[in-house]
Design an enzyme around this catalytic site. Structure first.
Site, PDB file in Angstrom:
ATOM      1  N   GLY C 145       0.831  -1.194   0.000  1.00  0.00           N
ATOM      2  CA  GLY C 145       0.000   0.000   0.000  1.00  0.00           C
ATOM      3  C   GLY C 145       0.870   1.251   0.000  1.00  0.00           C
ATOM      4  O   GLY C 145       2.051   1.211   0.361  1.00  0.00           O
ATOM      5  N   CYS C 146       0.288   2.361  -0.404  1.00  0.00           N
ATOM      6  CA  CYS C 146       1.074   3.597  -0.526  1.00  0.00           C
ATOM      7  C   CYS C 146       1.534   4.094   0.850  1.00  0.00           C
ATOM      8  O   CYS C 146       2.696   4.455   1.033  1.00  0.00           O
ATOM      9  CB  CYS C 146       0.282   4.664  -1.265  1.00  0.00           C
ATOM     10  SG  CYS C 146      -1.395   4.933  -0.638  1.00  0.00           S
ATOM     11  N   TYR C 147       0.635   4.101   1.818  1.00  0.00           N
ATOM     12  CA  TYR C 147       1.027   4.538   3.160  1.00  0.00           C
ATOM     13  C   TYR C 147       2.075   3.600   3.765  1.00  0.00           C
ATOM     14  O   TYR C 147       3.092   4.069   4.309  1.00  0.00           O
ATOM     15  CB  TYR C 147      -0.181   4.608   4.093  1.00  0.00           C
ATOM     16  CG  TYR C 147      -1.076   5.801   3.906  1.00  0.00           C
ATOM     17  CD1 TYR C 147      -0.589   7.098   4.008  1.00  0.00           C
ATOM     18  CD2 TYR C 147      -2.436   5.641   3.683  1.00  0.00           C
ATOM     19  CE1 TYR C 147      -1.429   8.201   3.874  1.00  0.00           C
ATOM     20  CE2 TYR C 147      -3.288   6.734   3.549  1.00  0.00           C
ATOM     21  CZ  TYR C 147      -2.789   8.012   3.650  1.00  0.00           C
ATOM     22  OH  TYR C 147      -3.617   9.090   3.533  1.00  0.00           O
TER      23      TYR C 147
END
Lengths: 342, 342, 342, 342
Positions: C145-147
């Protein structure tokens, strides 16, 4: 005694801005608030910036709910105002923020909106010649479109003074709130931030006949308008860059004089000092119009540029200003010319 | 009879916001406006959004110019207020929007500002325990910093209720107006649009000791604050995300109850309904504070988030609110909890 | 000979960014592009920035359409990847940009996603210890995921070096593209411009268990993460402000040394010189990660801040980087560390 | 063997964009980088997005430093290129990104720039008739201004096909990077975000004679241009809305045909399908030009709208494209038509 006002369509941007202004209006008491798909919801979840009304619940838009008010504002999608207005008595002031009653020419209406023409109401742009007299005491008001407000105020003095030829060219940038809360892909934040894009190019925008109506009246002849709206990466504001070929004899001096004369006594229109140009940020949240004008001798054109807040002077502020006139209140009651900047 | 107010430092963002609010204040008459390098210029060219004051000319900041007012607001760079204040009589209300008189600990001042401490004035954050009593009738007011306003209001109820451990962690995003009109490369529009960046990381920001002062007072013990400010691509607003380890026995219910109790009667602090979160857009141009609180059992932390407009409640609105208290006017005179949105 | 790549879900932001990168990849030939509701439409109308592919038409996501490729990228909504992947042979490289195969703990998956766990694939964050070995030659890749990408890279060196206590606090700002093209009111441009707002506060965000998984592995003990995501007024970028209490013996020097060691040879992670802080604009459109770290002695915390482009390193760039490793290509083929700024 | 390129003026926006493109150019090796007040500083602190060059140090702009390169790019303030170019040999390719050598008419130069005319170099807008032939093998190139690039490409096909009258009206919006890194108050982020404002209205903008030069050449007669530039709240991009009265006999079909013919084989100019309009976001960071054209029968005008990235096709991309032609490389080497969006 306070005027009691209802707002039909309180969940949208126009309705929300109207409520913001009415909360600051010393002569108005806010009555019924209605919605369509949002009926039953708290206003606090739909318009979280209107804290004093956070606990209010939207009702359905019915004659019963709207009854018992002195003023009813209609902030409904185009084409829905006529049916609601019909059910309201002749003694209640109805202020339509939609397009239904703006155009005088039924053929124009039908060509651009594709439905039968509902009629024509006194036009809520008080700065135009004759507009205040028509609004005073009226029980019906058609609030102008946001673009026609910006464009008509930018150009009518040039036409009224016979300084401009009859083929106007307008390129205007609008903030995204002008498109409303509609859930369309091109209105997503990811799409609009960092981008400028035109739409309705080539004569197709519905506000075009309204501009032509206003400018032709000022000029005393048929004016054409080449209108290109563009969507800018900001929430609010319209910057309208308007021009027309200069008539023979026009000059920088005569052009400036025409605008100084037109706006000398207008409370909301501010002709800027020479050398200063309008900025939409300067009228953010205010009912003010900033205008500057120039004469380009090399290109032979008069250029007039206006900045407004599309939701305030362009919609809800114009509605309140017209309501004030219709009710006989001081025209600037509850309205400000102070923008929220930076 | 109107209170006559002078503003020293009328060309900056804080001064401009103060004038916007004073224009809407029914009990204030705007007197002298002063500047430094801008003295002699029209306000219309410096603050083009303040149309009612467009013709005013800035004067120099001298005792003579500031004399004869009931209130003098100081919107000056840090470290310059003391010298000006000294020259004003004890009977004039002086509201300092700079940092000079905020800190009680001279060592803190000297460590963070590098100059001798000028003193401590009653602190203009009325929502803190005891603050209103100190402000009432006072002739001197130190307006809090914008970050300490947002952070102190977000966290003090948790500390006052003994629900949070003494090591707070704060990450806050601010709009660029918080940095003022200084001509620095990193503040250019080209740099800030589309970008988030931190600054003053690791304990260096000057607002840190002010937060510690406020939270320690609430907790009754020394509280540390790890503070990371970030610059966000917007003109206004602070979103402060604050947290601390939960004390044993804290729960979602006890945390919410503490905030409901703390803010039940506050006119400007709005604890949002559960499930709704603060947004800076909702308080744009308003004196409101939106707060929400959560208890994260898995991480063992209390999280409190506040949104304010850094120029309004964070600076000029806080100044007006404190002035109202000091002068014995109703606290909310001339102030609004309605944001300009969208 | 070029690797032939298909993209399932080519109409969304992740799919569009992947195509942008694949167009610049010298070893890839772009094969089938599929969509769901957009099947049959020209890519030029859906992704107008991908001019070289403007004439391509989206197909339906079926096994037949996806057959005959060397690599299939899945840019599908969470929960849909497993069904598609099952139908692809074991000899085709499948790179899943969704969440389905990221988590090792089935209970975590079920708690946060509410559906049965599909399994765990090699994790596409090559910078984590051991990740490259697992990716090399693999036929299945789960893109992070980006986070978690931003947060894991910011904090794992501190945990790996035993400098941080096990309770991390993360506040991250994301651009709106992180929320995808979903038509939701709070993602409209009018709502996001000029506003910061949190969401998923208190432990509810689905990326939380993924961060915990990565940081716990680095620390060798269970790490908790208090994670607050915020939505920022920009299209792209994540700025992750991460901190944890410093373990006894940690110092500014030991912290910096740990990061220098961790990232000395990483092609995409750039530890900034002391005094310079990450900015999302600097990594716009690039696969670079900018990181800075600080030790706050007064607050007793290690603070690490990272900036990535959520669509590039945070999604599609990470996918390409992992594909390169899986296929045995040089890891940086087709990827850049040059941002598009200002 | 790689071409060795020096960049004079590497710390500004134009210089930075040029370096971004040169880093991706397979036939170029980046040599000396020079600055003025920034000489001696690391590029990493001035252009933090150019990570591969972060360790480079700016040198002074002297003949010695610039010697020994195959190409020297000049990204200097207007009026400074001539003096530097004189000191470079006739065998080195000099690409001037400033205005000094763009205009053919010395009187125009002197009227708009107020200094003696330095001369005229082959004009780096390859899409104009005859331009490629003049560029091929040339040792001197004058890169066009960003506005003239957008406007000339939007309108020249209409003029070349004798479809438009000779009085063009142009309103263009630019991102703030067009104004460079100059520290001016109106360029601060707080001022530009949320605001649109015009400047140089009425014929005063220095790019006006350059547009007139290009369009007059295409028309075979003197064309006047009424040009209004506006500053938009975005970092990059130009949207140019251009129109002229239609000549008798013009029609929607003849207009479209003229543009299809003009751009059928152009690698960087993309005439959009009917119904789709240019957006600056779609060409962000790319060398592409998006164009759409319309015929408004009611207003009697041809309307052509173009979108470019002012720093790429409008400056540094145009420079690289011209360099490729001058050096005999394939014209699109190192250049992309893929924008970075959303």
């Amino acid at each position: 005694m306070a005027v009691r006002a209802a707002v039909a369509g309180a969940s949208g941007y126009a309705g929300g801005e109207l409520l913001r202004l009415l909360l600051a209006h010393p002569g108005v008491e806010i009555g019924a608030l209605t919605g369509h798909s949002n009926a039953g919801q708290r206003l606090g979840s739909l318009q979280p910036h209107l804290l004093p009304l956070a606990g209010r619940v939207l009702e359905h838009t019915t004659p019963d709910v709207l009854a018992g008010h002195d003023v009813v504002f209609l902030a409904l999608p185009h084409g829905q105002s006529a049916a609601v207005a019909e059910q309201l008595g002749d003694d209640v002031l109805v202020v339509d923020m939609g397009a239904d009653f703006r155009l005088r020419d039924a053929a124009d209406w039908e060509a651009f909106y594709g439905s039968p023409h509902a009629g024509t109401w006194p036009y809520g742009l008080p700065e135009l010649p004759g507009a205040r007299a028509a609004l005073a005491g009226s029980k019906r008001v058609a609030v102008p479109g946001c673009y026609p407000t910006a464009v008509s105020l930018a150009l009518f003095p040039a036409y009224a003074a016979q300084l401009a030829e009859s083929d106007a060219v307008v390129v205007a940038a609008t903030g995204t709130s002008g498109a409303g809360k509609a859930l369309k892909p091109h209105l997503l934040g990811s799409e609009v931030m960092g981008s400028m894009t035109p739409y309705g190019v080539g004569g197709g925008h519905r506000h075009t006949p309204e501009m032509i109506q206003n400018l032709s009246a000022a000029a005393g002849e048929r004016v054409t308008v080449s209108f290109t709206p563009t969507l800018a990466p900001m929430s609010r504001g319209i910057l309208a860059t308007c021009s027309a070929r200069a008539k023979p004899g026009a000059s920088a001096e005569s052009v400036r004089a025409a605008y100084e004369k037109a706006y000398a006594d207008e409370p909301f229109v501010h002709l800027l000092p020479e050398g200063q140009w309008p900025a939409t940020a300067s009228v953010y949240g205010s009912n003010a119009v900033q205008i500057q004008v120039a004469y380009d001798g090399a290109a032979g054109r008069v250029i007039a540029i206006s900045a407004i807040d599309n939701l305030t002077k362009g919609t809800a502020g114009g509605a309140v200003q017209s309501m004030n006139i219709a009710l006989g209140l001081p025209e600037d009651t509850g309205l400000s010319t102070t923008g929220v900047a930076p």
